[in-house]
Motif scaffolding. Sequence first.
Motif, PDB file in Angstrom:
ATOM      1  N   ASN A   1      53.891  58.940   8.883  1.00 39.57           N
ATOM      2  CA  ASN A   1      52.706  58.628   9.057  1.00 39.57           C
ATOM      3  C   ASN A   1      52.596  57.015   8.951  1.00 39.57           C
ATOM      4  O   ASN A   1      51.947  56.641   8.075  1.00 39.57           O
ATOM      5  CB  ASN A   1      51.676  59.361   7.827  1.00 39.57           C
ATOM      6  CG  ASN A   1      50.457  59.285   8.007  1.00 39.57           C
ATOM      7  OD1 ASN A   1      49.798  58.928   8.945  1.00 39.57           O
ATOM      8  ND2 ASN A   1      49.596  59.634   6.901  1.00 39.57           N
TER       9      ASN A   1
ATOM     10  N   TRP B   1      54.966  60.920   5.099  1.00 37.93           N
ATOM     11  CA  TRP B   1      56.503  60.803   5.536  1.00 37.93           C
ATOM     12  C   TRP B   1      55.768  61.060   7.266  1.00 37.93           C
ATOM     13  O   TRP B   1      54.694  61.606   7.535  1.00 37.93           O
ATOM     14  CB  TRP B   1      57.271  61.962   5.683  1.00 37.93           C
ATOM     15  CG  TRP B   1      57.976  61.643   4.336  1.00 37.93           C
ATOM     16  CD1 TRP B   1      57.583  62.524   3.020  1.00 37.93           C
ATOM     17  CD2 TRP B   1      59.394  61.354   3.980  1.00 37.93           C
ATOM     18  NE1 TRP B   1      58.558  62.304   2.033  1.00 37.93           N
ATOM     19  CE2 TRP B   1      59.367  61.391   2.989  1.00 37.93           C
ATOM     20  CE3 TRP B   1      59.980  60.584   5.042  1.00 37.93           C
ATOM     21  CZ2 TRP B   1      60.699  60.946   2.232  1.00 37.93           C
ATOM     22  CZ3 TRP B   1      61.250  60.003   4.203  1.00 37.93           C
ATOM     23  CH2 TRP B   1      61.535  59.926   3.127  1.00 37.93           C
TER      24      TRP B   1
ATOM     25  N   TYR C   1      52.015  64.727  17.410  1.00 32.51           N
ATOM     26  CA  TYR C   1      51.601  66.289  16.511  1.00 32.51           C
ATOM     27  C   TYR C   1      51.119  67.112  17.244  1.00 32.51           C
ATOM     28  O   TYR C   1      50.264  66.697  18.348  1.00 32.51           O
ATOM     29  CB  TYR C   1      50.890  65.842  15.296  1.00 32.51           C
ATOM     30  CG  TYR C   1      51.612  65.191  14.054  1.00 32.51           C
ATOM     31  CD1 TYR C   1      52.080  65.935  13.012  1.00 32.51           C
ATOM     32  CD2 TYR C   1      51.788  63.753  14.077  1.00 32.51           C
ATOM     33  CE1 TYR C   1      52.783  65.329  11.959  1.00 32.51           C
ATOM     34  CE2 TYR C   1      52.516  63.293  12.979  1.00 32.51           C
ATOM     35  CZ  TYR C   1      53.146  64.011  11.972  1.00 32.51           C
ATOM     36  OH  TYR C   1      53.586  63.349  11.052  1.00 32.51           O
ATOM     37  N   GLN C   2      51.224  68.518  17.071  1.00 31.17           N
ATOM     38  CA  GLN C   2      50.509  69.433  17.537  1.00 31.17           C
ATOM     39  C   GLN C   2      49.965  70.331  16.510  1.00 31.17           C
ATOM     40  O   GLN C   2      50.951  71.029  15.777  1.00 31.17           O
ATOM     41  CB  GLN C   2      51.481  70.275  18.645  1.00 31.17           C
ATOM     42  CG  GLN C   2      51.537  69.591  19.959  1.00 31.17           C
ATOM     43  CD  GLN C   2      50.347  69.484  20.754  1.00 31.17           C
ATOM     44  OE1 GLN C   2      49.283  70.200  20.523  1.00 31.17           O
ATOM     45  NE2 GLN C   2      50.560  68.890  22.013  1.00 31.17           N
ATOM     46  N   ALA C   3      48.885  70.753  16.287  1.00 37.35           N
ATOM     47  CA  ALA C   3      48.244  71.559  15.203  1.00 37.35           C
ATOM     48  C   ALA C   3      48.791  71.207  13.851  1.00 37.35           C
ATOM     49  O   ALA C   3      49.204  71.937  12.905  1.00 37.35           O
ATOM     50  CB  ALA C   3      48.711  73.023  15.445  1.00 37.35           C
ATOM     51  N   GLY C   4      49.170  69.970  13.547  1.00 32.26           N
ATOM     52  CA  GLY C   4      49.423  69.522  12.316  1.00 32.26           C
ATOM     53  C   GLY C   4      50.861  69.506  12.058  1.00 32.26           C
ATOM     54  O   GLY C   4      51.332  68.893  11.164  1.00 32.26           O
ATOM     55  N   ASP C   5      51.780  69.943  13.009  1.00 30.09           N
ATOM     56  CA  ASP C   5      53.187  69.763  12.904  1.00 30.09           C
ATOM     57  C   ASP C   5      53.881  68.848  14.110  1.00 30.09           C
ATOM     58  O   ASP C   5      53.071  68.762  14.930  1.00 30.09           O
ATOM     59  CB  ASP C   5      53.839  71.145  13.205  1.00 30.09           C
ATOM     60  CG  ASP C   5      53.480  72.194  12.275  1.00 30.09           C
ATOM     61  OD1 ASP C   5      53.383  72.010  11.003  1.00 30.09           O
ATOM     62  OD2 ASP C   5      53.198  73.403  12.634  1.00 30.09           O
ATOM     63  N   ILE C   6      55.044  68.204  13.431  1.00 28.08           N
ATOM     64  CA  ILE C   6      55.472  67.390  14.529  1.00 28.08           C
ATOM     65  C   ILE C   6      55.897  68.286  15.641  1.00 28.08           C
ATOM     66  O   ILE C   6      56.903  69.278  15.641  1.00 28.08           O
ATOM     67  CB  ILE C   6      56.816  66.668  13.904  1.00 28.08           C
ATOM     68  CG1 ILE C   6      56.336  65.798  12.942  1.00 28.08           C
ATOM     69  CG2 ILE C   6      57.596  65.789  15.018  1.00 28.08           C
ATOM     70  CD1 ILE C   6      57.466  65.178  11.981  1.00 28.08           C
ATOM     71  N   ASP C   7      55.515  67.637  16.979  1.00 30.46           N
ATOM     72  CA  ASP C   7      55.805  68.166  18.277  1.00 30.46           C
ATOM     73  C   ASP C   7      57.209  67.608  18.731  1.00 30.46           C
ATOM     74  O   ASP C   7      58.020  68.180  19.369  1.00 30.46           O
ATOM     75  CB  ASP C   7      54.610  68.244  19.056  1.00 30.46           C
ATOM     76  CG  ASP C   7      54.833  68.785  20.580  1.00 30.46           C
ATOM     77  OD1 ASP C   7      55.556  69.899  20.669  1.00 30.46           O
ATOM     78  OD2 ASP C   7      54.654  68.202  21.508  1.00 30.46           O
ATOM     79  N   THR C   8      57.063  66.152  18.943  1.00 21.93           N
ATOM     80  CA  THR C   8      58.256  65.655  19.471  1.00 21.93           C
ATOM     81  C   THR C   8      58.077  64.116  18.973  1.00 21.93           C
ATOM     82  O   THR C   8      56.973  63.921  18.389  1.00 21.93           O
ATOM     83  CB  THR C   8      58.264  65.785  21.023  1.00 21.93           C
ATOM     84  OG1 THR C   8      59.480  64.960  21.575  1.00 21.93           O
ATOM     85  CG2 THR C   8      57.034  65.032  21.705  1.00 21.93           C
ATOM     86  N   TYR C   9      59.374  63.232  19.239  1.00 23.01           N
ATOM     87  CA  TYR C   9      59.031  62.017  19.152  1.00 23.01           C
ATOM     88  C   TYR C   9      59.871  61.127  20.268  1.00 23.01           C
ATOM     89  O   TYR C   9      60.717  61.903  20.817  1.00 23.01           O
ATOM     90  CB  TYR C   9      59.679  61.333  17.825  1.00 23.01           C
ATOM     91  CG  TYR C   9      61.086  61.934  17.430  1.00 23.01           C
ATOM     92  CD1 TYR C   9      62.032  61.236  17.733  1.00 23.01           C
ATOM     93  CD2 TYR C   9      61.078  63.217  16.725  1.00 23.01           C
ATOM     94  CE1 TYR C   9      63.345  61.856  17.577  1.00 23.01           C
ATOM     95  CE2 TYR C   9      62.279  63.527  16.370  1.00 23.01           C
ATOM     96  CZ  TYR C   9      63.599  62.761  16.867  1.00 23.01           C
ATOM     97  OH  TYR C   9      64.741  63.209  16.763  1.00 23.01           O
TER      98      TYR C   9
END
Length: 318
Positions: A59, A57, A105-113
């Motif tokens: 990716n 997902w 991504y930031q540190a493996g998590d979705i930060d924004t899009y």
Amino acid sequence: MVIQQKIEQFLQNAKIYDSALLSFSGVDGFDVYNPSIPFEVDGKEYLFGRVERRLKWANSRTILFERVSGDHWRMAPEALGYPLEDPFISFIQGEVLLGGTHVRYQAGDIDTYHCYFYRGNQPKELDPFTCGPNYMKDIRLVDLGSRGIGVFSRPRSKAVLARYGTESVVGFRVISSLEELTAARIRNAPIISGLFQAGEWGGCNQALALDSGLIGCIGHQCFLKAKDEPVYVNTAFVLDPDSRRVLDSKVIGCRSCYPEGDAKLATLKDVAFTSGIVPAGDGLVNLYSGLGDCMAGRITIENPFSEYGNIIWAEAKN
């Protein structure tokens, strides 16, 4: 009329002249879905596709494909990949404008899009250009000739729900050049009223200038059939760009119109995420759509804008 009623009305009178699933080669082990419309440059037919493994997902890569024959496409040689989901293309003043959703991504998590845009004359190598506001997908452009460039936005947030009573809305504004395509101008586009009802969301996937001065929009509209079971259908609406009044809004396709196939998850079996239309001859058009978040399909239907003017089909120019 709520979307469920529109679907029922459409299915009672639907005319589907042809249907097919698209096949893709050169990307074994990956799904290709939510493609752009097919387009032609220098005598070759292309489309961009979202390429992703079935169990992944957010990716994705967007890759250029060229038509082999019919509904069979292969990865274009020496084409660059783009870090985008759900690619779309517009022809603005002869240029190819590629857009899609870029997930950060930031540190493996979705930060924004946000929507990220590329431009140029050769689809194998387009240049980064600009991006839209954070957390906004489905920004679309249309060349309006001497009137400028129409820009459709798609805000979706809790604030939108609280203010408008729907999960998303669509905005529209006109800019004079691509250099004015900034996140601030997109974010502040005035809202078009009346497209969605409570519990619905959607957006514009393709905008087409009509010779009457109106704009024909191919879009998607959605609702939850049950918890975590979204229904996405292909829609069309006609916009008066001067008054921002919607003159017509209807369903033009749903998942059952396309051949049977897989879904990324069982809960996504009723998802038909619209790409757009291209001419099919004899007054018909081919409507392309992503299916089930893992496939792509095509149906041949009547031109949904025939009562409102002739479509001015834009193209790329060198």
